[in-house]
Design a protein around this motif. Structure first.
Motif, PDB file in Angstrom:
ATOM      1  N   ALA A 368      -0.309  39.111  25.787  1.00 17.32           N
ATOM      2  CA  ALA A 368      -1.316  40.107  26.158  1.00 17.32           C
ATOM      3  C   ALA A 368      -0.712  41.306  26.875  1.00 17.32           C
ATOM      4  O   ALA A 368      -1.331  42.373  26.944  1.00 17.32           O
ATOM      5  N   ASP A 369       0.501  41.152  27.409  1.00 21.11           N
ATOM      6  CA  ASP A 369       1.129  42.224  28.178  1.00 21.11           C
ATOM      7  C   ASP A 369       2.189  42.975  27.382  1.00 21.11           C
ATOM      8  O   ASP A 369       2.986  43.719  27.955  1.00 21.11           O
ATOM      9  N   ILE A 370       2.214  42.788  26.064  1.00 18.97           N
ATOM     10  CA  ILE A 370       3.283  43.375  25.248  1.00 18.97           C
ATOM     11  C   ILE A 370       2.703  44.290  24.169  1.00 18.97           C
ATOM     12  O   ILE A 370       1.759  43.911  23.467  1.00 18.97           O
ATOM     13  N   ARG A 371       3.273  45.479  24.058  1.00 16.42           N
ATOM     14  CA  ARG A 371       2.940  46.378  22.953  1.00 16.42           C
ATOM     15  C   ARG A 371       4.009  46.215  21.877  1.00 16.42           C
ATOM     16  O   ARG A 371       5.210  46.264  22.161  1.00 16.42           O
ATOM     17  N   VAL A 372       3.568  46.072  20.621  1.00 16.86           N
ATOM     18  CA  VAL A 372       4.504  45.803  19.529  1.00 16.86           C
ATOM     19  C   VAL A 372       4.307  46.822  18.408  1.00 16.86           C
ATOM     20  O   VAL A 372       3.166  47.122  18.025  1.00 16.86           O
ATOM     21  N   LEU A 373       5.417  47.340  17.892  1.00 16.89           N
ATOM     22  CA  LEU A 373       5.415  48.182  16.698  1.00 16.89           C
ATOM     23  C   LEU A 373       6.108  47.410  15.583  1.00 16.89           C
ATOM     24  O   LEU A 373       7.279  47.057  15.699  1.00 16.89           O
ATOM     25  N   VAL A 374       5.377  47.129  14.497  1.00 16.56           N
ATOM     26  CA  VAL A 374       5.936  46.418  13.350  1.00 16.56           C
ATOM     27  C   VAL A 374       6.331  47.444  12.291  1.00 16.56           C
ATOM     28  O   VAL A 374       5.492  48.204  11.812  1.00 16.56           O
ATOM     29  N   VAL A 375       7.609  47.476  11.926  1.00 19.60           N
ATOM     30  CA  VAL A 375       8.135  48.445  10.967  1.00 19.60           C
ATOM     31  C   VAL A 375       8.490  47.727   9.667  1.00 19.60           C
ATOM     32  O   VAL A 375       9.326  46.812   9.657  1.00 19.60           O
ATOM     33  N   ASN A 376       7.867  48.126   8.586  1.00 21.15           N
ATOM     34  CA  ASN A 376       8.125  47.537   7.268  1.00 21.15           C
ATOM     35  C   ASN A 376       9.340  48.227   6.641  1.00 21.15           C
ATOM     36  O   ASN A 376       9.305  49.417   6.329  1.00 21.15           O
ATOM     37  N   ALA A 377      10.434  47.472   6.457  1.00 29.73           N
ATOM     38  CA  ALA A 377      11.648  48.020   5.861  1.00 29.73           C
ATOM     39  C   ALA A 377      11.929  47.392   4.498  1.00 29.73           C
ATOM     40  O   ALA A 377      13.068  47.402   4.031  1.00 29.73           O
ATOM     41  N   THR A 378      10.879  46.851   3.873  1.00 33.72           N
ATOM     42  CA  THR A 378      11.058  46.197   2.575  1.00 33.72           C
ATOM     43  C   THR A 378      10.542  47.028   1.410  1.00 33.72           C
ATOM     44  O   THR A 378      10.924  46.784   0.263  1.00 33.72           O
ATOM     45  N   GLY A 379       9.658  47.991   1.667  1.00 34.48           N
ATOM     46  CA  GLY A 379       9.037  48.755   0.600  1.00 34.48           C
ATOM     47  C   GLY A 379       7.853  48.054  -0.033  1.00 34.48           C
ATOM     48  O   GLY A 379       7.214  48.587  -0.941  1.00 34.48           O
ATOM     49  N   VAL A 380       7.509  46.832   0.432  1.00 34.85           N
ATOM     50  CA  VAL A 380       6.373  46.069  -0.095  1.00 34.85           C
ATOM     51  C   VAL A 380       5.114  46.455   0.671  1.00 34.85           C
ATOM     52  O   VAL A 380       5.040  46.256   1.888  1.00 34.85           O
ATOM     53  N   SER A 381       4.128  46.990  -0.015  1.00 34.21           N
ATOM     54  CA  SER A 381       2.890  47.433   0.629  1.00 34.21           C
ATOM     55  C   SER A 381       2.131  46.249   1.224  1.00 34.21           C
ATOM     56  O   SER A 381       2.007  45.194   0.600  1.00 34.21           O
ATOM     57  N   GLY A 382       1.632  46.428   2.448  1.00 29.82           N
ATOM     58  CA  GLY A 382       0.808  45.410   3.083  1.00 29.82           C
ATOM     59  C   GLY A 382       1.560  44.405   3.926  1.00 29.82           C
ATOM     60  O   GLY A 382       0.941  43.602   4.637  1.00 29.82           O
ATOM     61  N   LEU A 383       2.898  44.417   3.893  1.00 31.90           N
ATOM     62  CA  LEU A 383       3.667  43.421   4.633  1.00 31.90           C
ATOM     63  C   LEU A 383       3.504  43.600   6.140  1.00 31.90           C
ATOM     64  O   LEU A 383       3.292  42.626   6.873  1.00 31.90           O
ATOM     65  N   ALA A 384       3.576  44.839   6.610  1.00 31.21           N
ATOM     66  CA  ALA A 384       3.433  45.084   8.049  1.00 31.21           C
ATOM     67  C   ALA A 384       2.052  44.679   8.538  1.00 31.21           C
ATOM     68  O   ALA A 384       1.896  44.143   9.647  1.00 31.21           O
ATOM     69  N   ALA A 385       1.025  44.908   7.707  1.00 30.60           N
ATOM     70  CA  ALA A 385      -0.342  44.534   8.088  1.00 30.60           C
ATOM     71  C   ALA A 385      -0.478  43.025   8.223  1.00 30.60           C
ATOM     72  O   ALA A 385      -1.141  42.525   9.145  1.00 30.60           O
ATOM     73  N   ASP A 386       0.158  42.270   7.322  1.00 32.33           N
ATOM     74  CA  ASP A 386       0.135  40.809   7.407  1.00 32.33           C
ATOM     75  C   ASP A 386       0.759  40.341   8.727  1.00 32.33           C
ATOM     76  O   ASP A 386       0.224  39.459   9.415  1.00 32.33           O
ATOM     77  N   ILE A 387       1.887  40.916   9.062  1.00 36.06           N
ATOM     78  CA  ILE A 387       2.600  40.503  10.277  1.00 36.06           C
ATOM     79  C   ILE A 387       1.799  40.885  11.515  1.00 36.06           C
ATOM     80  O   ILE A 387       1.690  40.102  12.477  1.00 36.06           O
TER      81      ILE A 387
END
Length: 493
Positions: A368-387
């Motif tokens: 709850a105390d952590i801000r996270v940025l998920v960066v998709n480096a695979t080129g597969v659409s929707g992967l970052a949203a899943d994570i």
């Protein structure tokens, strides 16, 4: 009438009487000891100065700055250090500082040593001499990259020395080269002899007349002459390719690291001087890589565990136009990306420092105390949203997503200064991930997800009990395997 005592001090006062039982005799012996000690200290300091002057004077320096390309990769301030190491069959720049004097020599071995910014890991990359790569025609740095031609890699050193080799590597990899060092084979032999020999393991007997080496199968301790033959054996051992020889060279370098550690080389002035004298007498470097800079580099990596020193070969495949040559595969791009992003290319071994396995200790920061940025480096659409969805279910707050054009393998968890504990919590959700500090991030933990990343798992201190959602986007397979040998591996492995 008794004569009055005369003062014997310049101020006219009488000398004070010594307390009873205390001798008033001087101590000439003590003064002599102090004087001798002072002389010895001066002699010792002078000897150290003479040794330093001699070792530093052994090094030949070459100014190649005028021959380097103008569009070099960006150098990251206070970042990692990349050093080009070249094994040559001739003394480069003998008695001269002219960059042109290095042309004509042959490079037998080419390595790029990458020292991470935090000095927690070292990656040594071997570049096969038979690689067909793009390089500037006639080593002319002014030729635009669009006009570069495919040539055999080791031709760069023969045509234009270190400068042409640096231009070729930087142009083909995007990795900035900070320094270069060229070692001739006589120096190599002297360094091995100064160590008292280096152990090797030969699975099969070696009989190579060209390398002047005959060895039965088994373990051996090689002297300098034998070691030179061992690392140069090519045509009568294995498949006769440069790749087989590189494997032996990497195993040999691992053994050198183990031997230097076992014998406490840095704590033995007698052995250390012999080693450095042999090394510097056969060394040619850029103008800024002197003995002082080498000392600083050595000091900065003295706490890097041998398990965090990895030897890697650029991944290759057969060159279609010539079966006797090779070309770099797609996995090579992954390797160079890892170096540019200052990421280790191999997981630390079991002997690595505890800091290399950050999820072993209890997690201290709540999701709850952590801000996270998920960066998709695979080129597969929707992967970052899943994570991101899998993280939010566990209570991670403020999860955002993004993407990049680079295509690395695996997962890298980057964190700002003072955010290491928060990063440990995030890394616990990504099996097999690698963590690194990035001072530009502030309080946000960035997760870069590449090919081959494993599915998100539950962290031990997660919030809530809702199950993790099923991923909808496929994770692509790794672009290629990068085989690394760590310096702590058994020499027979």
């Amino acid at each position: 009438m008794a004569e009055e005592p005369r003062p014997d001090r310049a101020d006219g006062n009488l000398p004070r009487a010594a307390p009873a039982g205390v001798s008033t005799r001087r101590h000439p012996r003590r003064r002599r000891i102090v004087a001798v000690g002072a002389v010895l200290a001066v002699v010792a300091a002078s000897a150290v100065g003479v040794v330093w002057w001699r070792l530093n004077g052994n090094i030949t320096r070459v100014d190649v700055s005028g021959a380097l390309a103008s569009d070099r990769p960006t150098k990251v301030a206070e970042g990692p250090l990349n050093i080009l190491l070249i094994g040559s069959d001739t003394r480069v720049g003998e008695g001269t500082s002219d960059a042109a004097s290095v042309s004509g020599a042959r490079s037998d071995t080419t390595l790029v040593a990458h020292l991470s910014a935090d000095r927690r890991h070292v990656t040594v990359v071997s570049i096969p001499r038979d690689s067909m790569v793009r390089m500037p025609p006639h080593c002319d740095a002014k030729v635009p990259k669009a006009q570069w031609t495919v040539q055999q890699f080791n031709a760069a050193f023969s045509m234009g020395g270190p400068a042409c080799t640096i231009n070729t590597i930087e142009g083909d990899t995007g990795v900035f080269i900070d320094h270069f060092a060229v070692v001739d084979f006589n120096g190599f032999k002297g360094m091995v002899d100064a160590l008292g020999g280096v152990p090797v393991c030969t699975p099969k007997p070696i009989n190579d007349p060209k390398a002047h080496l005959r060895l039965p199968a088994g373990r051996h301790v090689l002297d300098g002459e034998q070691a030179l033959g061992y690392v140069r054996v090519r045509y009568t051992e294995g498949d006769g390719s440069d790749l087989g020889r590189i494997k032996r060279q990497q195993a040999f370098l691992s053994s050198v690291v183990q031997e230097a550690t076992r014998t406490s080389l840095l704590l033995r002035p007698d052995k250390l001087y012999g080693f450095l004298d042999a090394a510097t007498r056969s060394l040619t470097t850029d103008e800024s890589l002197g003995l002082g800079e080498m000392r600083d580099i050595a000091t900065s990596v003295q706490d890097t565990g041998v398990g965090n020193i990895a030897f890697v070969t650029v991944p290759t495949e057969t060159y279609p136009q010539d079966p006797n040559r090779v070309q770099w595969t797609g996995a090579a791009a992954t390797l160079w990306t890892a170096l540019r992003q200052d990421r280790p290319v191999a997981r630390p071994s079991a002997s690595a420092s505890p800091s290399a396995t950050p999820t072993q200790a209890a997690l201290t920061v709540s999701p709850a105390d952590i801000r996270v940025l998920v960066v998709n480096a695979t080129g597969v659409s929707g992967l970052a949203a899943d994570i991101a969805a899998a993280l939010r279910v566990q209570g991670f707050a403020g999860v955002t997503t993004g993407s990049v054009a680079d295509r690395p393998d695996g997962v890298v968890v980057a964190y700002g200064t003072g955010q290491e504990e928060a990063a440990r919590t995030v890394a616990a959700a990504f099996p097999g991930s690698t963590s690194k500090e990035d001072a530009t991030l502030g309080q946000t933990v960035r997760v870069t997800v590449g090919a081959g990343a494993k599915a998100v798992v539950e962290v031990p201190n997660r919030l809530g009990s809702q199950p993790l959602p099923t991923p909808t986007a496929p994770v692509p397979a790794p672009t290629g395997s990068i085989v690394a040998r760590t310096a702590d591996q058994d020499i027979c492995s």
